[in-house]
Design a protein around this motif. Structure first.
Motif, PDB file in Angstrom:
ATOM      1  N   LEU A 125       1.091  -0.955  -0.141  1.00  0.00           N
ATOM      2  CA  LEU A 125      -0.117   0.403  -0.119  1.00  0.00           C
ATOM      3  C   LEU A 125       0.915   1.092   0.011  1.00  0.00           C
ATOM      4  N   PRO A 126       0.584   2.353  -0.902  1.00  0.00           N
ATOM      5  CA  PRO A 126       1.185   3.687  -0.869  1.00  0.00           C
ATOM      6  C   PRO A 126       1.032   4.121   0.021  1.00  0.00           C
ATOM      7  N   PHE A 127       1.322   3.912   1.623  1.00  0.00           N
ATOM      8  CA  PHE A 127       0.917   4.986   2.112  1.00  0.00           C
ATOM      9  C   PHE A 127       2.447   5.063   3.064  1.00  0.00           C
ATOM     10  N   PRO A 128       2.860   6.350   3.717  1.00  0.00           N
ATOM     11  CA  PRO A 128       4.791   6.656   3.913  1.00  0.00           C
ATOM     12  C   PRO A 128       4.471   6.011   5.511  1.00  0.00           C
ATOM     13  N   ILE A 129       3.627   5.976   5.979  1.00  0.00           N
ATOM     14  CA  ILE A 129       3.372   5.375   7.474  1.00  0.00           C
ATOM     15  C   ILE A 129       3.983   3.381   7.464  1.00  0.00           C
ATOM     16  N   LEU A 130       3.970   3.128   6.422  1.00  0.00           N
ATOM     17  CA  LEU A 130       4.135   2.292   5.986  1.00  0.00           C
ATOM     18  C   LEU A 130       5.860   1.512   5.903  1.00  0.00           C
ATOM     19  N   ASN A 131       6.273   2.776   5.410  1.00  0.00           N
ATOM     20  CA  ASN A 131       7.780   2.716   4.882  1.00  0.00           C
ATOM     21  C   ASN A 131       8.268   1.886   5.876  1.00  0.00           C
ATOM     22  N   SER A 132       8.896   1.711   6.905  1.00  0.00           N
ATOM     23  CA  SER A 132       9.700   0.732   8.340  1.00  0.00           C
ATOM     24  C   SER A 132       9.067  -0.268   8.052  1.00  0.00           C
ATOM     25  N   PHE A 133       7.298  -0.740   7.788  1.00  0.00           N
ATOM     26  CA  PHE A 133       7.367  -2.372   7.592  1.00  0.00           C
ATOM     27  C   PHE A 133       7.313  -2.488   6.174  1.00  0.00           C
ATOM     28  N   ARG A 134       7.215  -1.941   5.100  1.00  0.00           N
ATOM     29  CA  ARG A 134       7.518  -2.288   3.945  1.00  0.00           C
ATOM     30  C   ARG A 134       9.512  -2.447   3.404  1.00  0.00           C
ATOM     31  N   ALA A 135      10.145  -2.115   4.361  1.00  0.00           N
ATOM     32  CA  ALA A 135      11.431  -1.426   4.429  1.00  0.00           C
ATOM     33  C   ALA A 135      12.229  -3.370   5.746  1.00  0.00           C
ATOM     34  N   LEU A 136      11.033  -3.959   6.405  1.00  0.00           N
ATOM     35  CA  LEU A 136      11.317  -4.725   6.953  1.00  0.00           C
ATOM     36  C   LEU A 136      11.055  -6.414   6.572  1.00  0.00           C
ATOM     37  N   LEU A 137       9.977  -6.146   5.616  1.00  0.00           N
ATOM     38  CA  LEU A 137       9.632  -6.749   5.080  1.00  0.00           C
ATOM     39  C   LEU A 137      10.350  -7.936   3.563  1.00  0.00           C
ATOM     40  N   LEU A 138      10.999  -6.312   2.814  1.00  0.00           N
ATOM     41  CA  LEU A 138      11.981  -6.170   1.778  1.00  0.00           C
ATOM     42  C   LEU A 138      13.280  -6.875   2.473  1.00  0.00           C
ATOM     43  N   SER A 139      13.712  -6.594   3.426  1.00  0.00           N
ATOM     44  CA  SER A 139      14.798  -6.681   4.150  1.00  0.00           C
ATOM     45  C   SER A 139      14.963  -8.893   3.808  1.00  0.00           C
TER      46      SER A 139
END
Length: 375
Positions: A43-57
């Motif tokens: 989802l394109p929400f800035p609040i999810l950036n940390s979660f997105r980075a964790l999942l990408l890792s």
């Protein structure tokens, strides 16, 4: 059948149905649990950036994982473990289910394979009476053979992937993947084949166990009446419906193009080459998408869904996980290409209309590529 046999059959049927229901829901919950975090991270929400980075890792591997990131990682070559497990497990499921279908679930006017089946079904052996009584309708017997067909397709898929691991791919010694991604792969290749045959897998394994027990009791007498009938095993598959064969055609389309794309990737690094330079891959579906092997994988599982008839929600969830997982990885790979190459073709995306492309052999002759990124 005496009262004891009737009670045993009722209890066995109740136990199997209870366990089967639990297994189906366990698989469904697992596929949903694996898919939802990916959808949320997309989802394109800035609040999810940390979660997105964790999942990408967790998802990064091969070229998109920094070479210095060795913490909680395993060699990329451990993909071999996935396909060894997949081949052994899928072959076991296929063998038990196919044998069960042949013995207990004849299609059309075919009878049970044993010449004296009537004596078994009238009380001579509880092995047949218990199992066959659950598949008395033509629809149930058809679904058993449909499970066999789906497992045959899956077997063709995992055998090719194992072959590619030994003969096509040349993993870099520096390529890594996160341990979480490794464990996810182990789970996937355990649960995916199982999701294709939940309709009868428990009955098939129970039947196989009963046959082993009966063999120990009857010994050579059993051997003398169980000759191998190749056509008897194959004929019911030819009687499956158009939906199964349409799904098989879609599966074969994705299967072939994934092999072509893997051949391109694998041939673009010489055996023993450990350099870290990259070039833009070309050929086949690489001309339209950045990760065509991912697109082909989605088509393969879409073919399995069509072949299943689309009535099993578990297989829908399996496809949903495959599409979500590979789309997420493909997006990151596409961004990596754009950052890495200034002249990267901007007409390539994550999806597109398929058109005629050059052959695998033509691409293999003209381009080098030094890493492999596969499911």
């Amino acid at each position: 059948m005496d009262l004891h046999g009737i009670l045993k059959e009722a209890f066995t049927s109740l136990s199997v149905n209870t366990i089967k229901t639990g297994l189906i829901w366990l698989l469904r919950v697992a596929w949903i649990a694996g898919t939802l975090p990916i959808l949320i991270a997309s989802l394109p929400f800035p609040i999810l950036n940390s979660f997105r980075a964790l999942l990408l890792s967790f998802a990064k591997r091969g070229k998109i994982m920094p070479s210095s990131s060795h913490r909680f990682t395993v060699p990329h070559s451990f993909f071999l473990h996935f396909y060894l497990l997949a081949v052994v497990w899928t072959t076991s499921l296929l063998t038990c289910t196919w044998y069960f279908a042949y013995k207990v679930a004849p299609l059309g006017t075919e009878s049970l394979s044993y010449p004296f089946a009537a004596s078994h079904l009238t009380g001579g052996s509880h092995v047949f009476s218990i199992h066959k009584s659950r598949f008395t309708s033509a629809k149930d017997r058809f679904n058993v053979w449909k499970s066999v067909f789906l497992l045959l397709l899956m077997e063709a898929h995992v055998l090719r992937r194992l072959y590619e691991t030994f003969n096509v791919f040349n993993y870099s010694s520096s390529a890594r993947m996160h341990i979480f991604g490794y464990l996810t792969g182990i789970y996937f290749y355990t649960a995916a084949p199982l999701s294709l045959c939940t309709f009868c897998v428990l009955e098939a394994f129970n039947f196989a166990a009963d046959q082993v027990a009966e063999f120990k009791v009857e010994g050579q007498e059993l051997v003398s009446i169980t000759g191998f009938d190749l056509w008897g095993y194959v004929k019911p598959i030819t009687r499956l419906g158009w939906c199964q064969w349409a799904g098989a055609a879609i599966f074969a389309w994705g299967w072939f193009h994934q092999y072509c794309c893997h051949a391109i990737l694998g041939s673009l690094r010489e055996r023993g080459d450990r350099t870290a330079d990259y070039v833009i891959p070309h050929g086949d579906w690489f001309e339209i998408v950045s990760s065509p092997h991912y697109l082909a994988e989605m088509i393969i599982y879409a073919g399995l869904l069509v072949a299943s008839g689309g009535t099993d929600f578990t297989i829908w969830l399996l496809l949903g996980f495959v599409v979500a997982n590979l789309s997420f990885a493909a997006a990151e790979t596409h961004q990596w290409y754009l950052r890495k190459f200034e002249d990267y073709p901007h007409n390539r995306g994550m999806e597109g209309e398929l058109s005629s492309c050059c052959s695998c052999e033509e691409a293999a002759k003209t381009h080098r590529y030094t890493d492999i990124l596969v499911l």
